[in-house]
Design an enzyme around this catalytic site. Structure first.
Site, PDB file in Angstrom:
ATOM      1  N   ASP A  52       0.667  -1.103   0.111  1.00 14.60           N
ATOM      2  CA  ASP A  52      -0.038   0.020   0.101  1.00 14.60           C
ATOM      3  C   ASP A  52       1.083   1.420   0.116  1.00 14.60           C
ATOM      4  O   ASP A  52       1.515   1.599   0.872  1.00 14.60           O
ATOM      5  CB  ASP A  52      -0.862   0.111   1.299  1.00 14.60           C
ATOM      6  CG  ASP A  52      -1.601   1.125   1.356  1.00 14.60           C
ATOM      7  OD1 ASP A  52      -1.704   1.962   0.654  1.00 14.60           O
ATOM      8  OD2 ASP A  52      -2.476   1.054   2.394  1.00 14.60           O
ATOM      9  N   ASN A  98      -6.819  12.372 -11.234  1.00 16.22           N
ATOM     10  CA  ASN A  98      -7.726  12.906 -12.683  1.00 16.22           C
ATOM     11  C   ASN A  98      -7.441  14.402 -12.784  1.00 16.22           C
ATOM     12  O   ASN A  98      -7.031  15.082 -12.071  1.00 16.22           O
ATOM     13  CB  ASN A  98      -9.108  12.299 -12.454  1.00 16.22           C
ATOM     14  CG  ASN A  98      -9.761  13.149 -11.054  1.00 16.22           C
ATOM     15  OD1 ASN A  98      -9.840  14.360 -10.895  1.00 16.22           O
ATOM     16  ND2 ASN A  98     -10.089  12.288 -10.125  1.00 16.22           N
ATOM     17  N   GLY A 144      -9.328   4.082  -6.480  1.00 18.32           N
ATOM     18  CA  GLY A 144      -8.041   3.386  -6.560  1.00 18.32           C
ATOM     19  C   GLY A 144      -7.187   4.069  -5.712  1.00 18.32           C
ATOM     20  O   GLY A 144      -7.444   4.260  -4.427  1.00 18.32           O
ATOM     21  N   ASP A 200      -5.943   6.971  -5.639  1.00 14.83           N
ATOM     22  CA  ASP A 200      -6.175   8.364  -5.246  1.00 14.83           C
ATOM     23  C   ASP A 200      -7.197   8.387  -4.112  1.00 14.83           C
ATOM     24  O   ASP A 200      -6.899   9.096  -3.224  1.00 14.83           O
ATOM     25  CB  ASP A 200      -7.044   8.891  -6.448  1.00 14.83           C
ATOM     26  CG  ASP A 200      -7.375  10.462  -6.529  1.00 14.83           C
ATOM     27  OD1 ASP A 200      -6.777  11.074  -5.621  1.00 14.83           O
ATOM     28  OD2 ASP A 200      -7.880  11.005  -7.446  1.00 14.83           O
ATOM     29  N   SER A 222      -2.353   4.895 -14.299  1.00 13.77           N
ATOM     30  CA  SER A 222      -3.114   4.055 -15.475  1.00 13.77           C
ATOM     31  C   SER A 222      -3.661   2.927 -15.680  1.00 13.77           C
ATOM     32  O   SER A 222      -4.254   2.726 -16.557  1.00 13.77           O
ATOM     33  CB  SER A 222      -2.645   4.898 -16.812  1.00 13.77           C
ATOM     34  OG  SER A 222      -2.802   6.226 -17.066  1.00 13.77           O
ATOM     35  N   THR A 223      -2.972   2.018 -14.837  1.00  8.92           N
ATOM     36  CA  THR A 223      -3.222   0.753 -15.215  1.00  8.92           C
ATOM     37  C   THR A 223      -4.614   0.144 -14.363  1.00  8.92           C
ATOM     38  O   THR A 223      -4.772  -1.309 -14.497  1.00  8.92           O
ATOM     39  CB  THR A 223      -2.065  -0.345 -14.759  1.00  8.92           C
ATOM     40  OG1 THR A 223      -1.821  -0.374 -13.202  1.00  8.92           O
ATOM     41  CG2 THR A 223      -0.894   0.083 -15.352  1.00  8.92           C
ATOM     42  N   GLY A 224      -5.204   0.851 -13.581  1.00  8.70           N
ATOM     43  CA  GLY A 224      -6.400   0.484 -13.137  1.00  8.70           C
ATOM     44  C   GLY A 224      -7.666   0.923 -13.633  1.00  8.70           C
ATOM     45  O   GLY A 224      -8.005   0.607 -14.783  1.00  8.70           O
ATOM     46  N   TYR A 241      -8.128   3.585 -15.397  1.00  7.26           N
ATOM     47  CA  TYR A 241      -7.809   4.143 -16.830  1.00  7.26           C
ATOM     48  C   TYR A 241      -7.419   3.143 -17.768  1.00  7.26           C
ATOM     49  O   TYR A 241      -7.510   3.415 -18.842  1.00  7.26           O
ATOM     50  CB  TYR A 241      -6.835   5.257 -16.759  1.00  7.26           C
ATOM     51  CG  TYR A 241      -7.344   6.519 -16.123  1.00  7.26           C
ATOM     52  CD1 TYR A 241      -8.764   6.721 -15.759  1.00  7.26           C
ATOM     53  CD2 TYR A 241      -6.526   7.723 -16.095  1.00  7.26           C
ATOM     54  CE1 TYR A 241      -9.187   7.917 -15.298  1.00  7.26           C
ATOM     55  CE2 TYR A 241      -7.133   8.723 -15.651  1.00  7.26           C
ATOM     56  CZ  TYR A 241      -8.347   8.995 -15.155  1.00  7.26           C
ATOM     57  OH  TYR A 241      -8.766  10.104 -14.720  1.00  7.26           O
TER      58      TYR A 241
END
Ligand code: AR6
Length: 169
Positions: free
Chosen positions: A11, A25, A33, A35, A118-120, A122
């Site tokens: 984490d 974003n 996620g 964020d 970006s791999t979640g 997005y």
């Protein structure tokens, strides 16, 4: 430069580093996620400071307090939404890593932890994203001695394997 790069699984909000990077974003409005996890762990001061920016463009990066987290600062960057690869997503993702490290250099932040931007939500393909992340960070470290250590903090086992395989080459 690989001795300055470390892959761990866990984490990112728990990292004791100068800066953790957030996959934010464009409105810097918070979200799910990583964020969501960062805003929950750091508390409301992160959002308060985010409001002084007029959002953030894709590929750009801005710095705020880390609130109650053990790190000193949060570098918020906005990854590209995956669109089949035809909208310069790869270049924008490289910009995220490069511009985040530029902010770290400017603020004297020497240890930096990145999530898998970006791999979640997005949807950027994980293997290509890992390749871009590692290549861009390695290139930056070669030219910037002030950055002492970069952690790729993978949340899932698949990403951890991808990073370890790529770094062992
Ligand atoms: N520590 C480390 N990595 C994490 C954590 C955590 N606590 N939680 C999730 N991840 P995502 P994106 C991983 O979706 O694709 C938000 O709503 C996750 O498993 O967080 O760039 C923003 O507000 C994945 O590997 O970010 C934006 O709207 C990685 O972090 C949008 O999502 C990134 O997944 C950004 O989407």
């Amino acid at each position: 430069m690989n001795h300055k790069i470390e892959v761990i699984q866990g984490d990112i909000t728990k990292m004791e580093v100068d800066a953790v990077v957030n996959a934010a974003n464009k409105k810097l409005a918070g979200g799910g996620g990583v964020d969501g996890a960062i805003h929950r762990a750091g508390g409301p001061s992160i959002m308060e400071e985010s409001k002084k920016f007029d959002g953030c463009e894709t590929g750009e990066a801005v710095v705020t307090t880390a609130g109650k987290m053990p790190s000193e600062k949060v570098i918020h960057t906005v990854g590209p939404v995956w669109n089949g690869g035809h909208k310069n997503e790869a270049d924008r993702l490289a910009d995220c890593y490069r511009n985040s490290l530029k902010r770290a250099s400017e603020h004297g932040l020497r240890t930096v932890a990145f999530p898998n931007i970006s791999t979640g939500i997005y949807g950027f393909p994980k293997e290509e994203a890992a390749e871009i992340a590692i290549r861009t960070v390695q290139d930056y470290l070669e030219e910037h001695e002030e950055i002492e250590h970069v952690y790729f903090v993978c949340f899932d086992e698949e990403n951890k394997q991808l990073y370890e395989n790529r770094l062992s080459k």
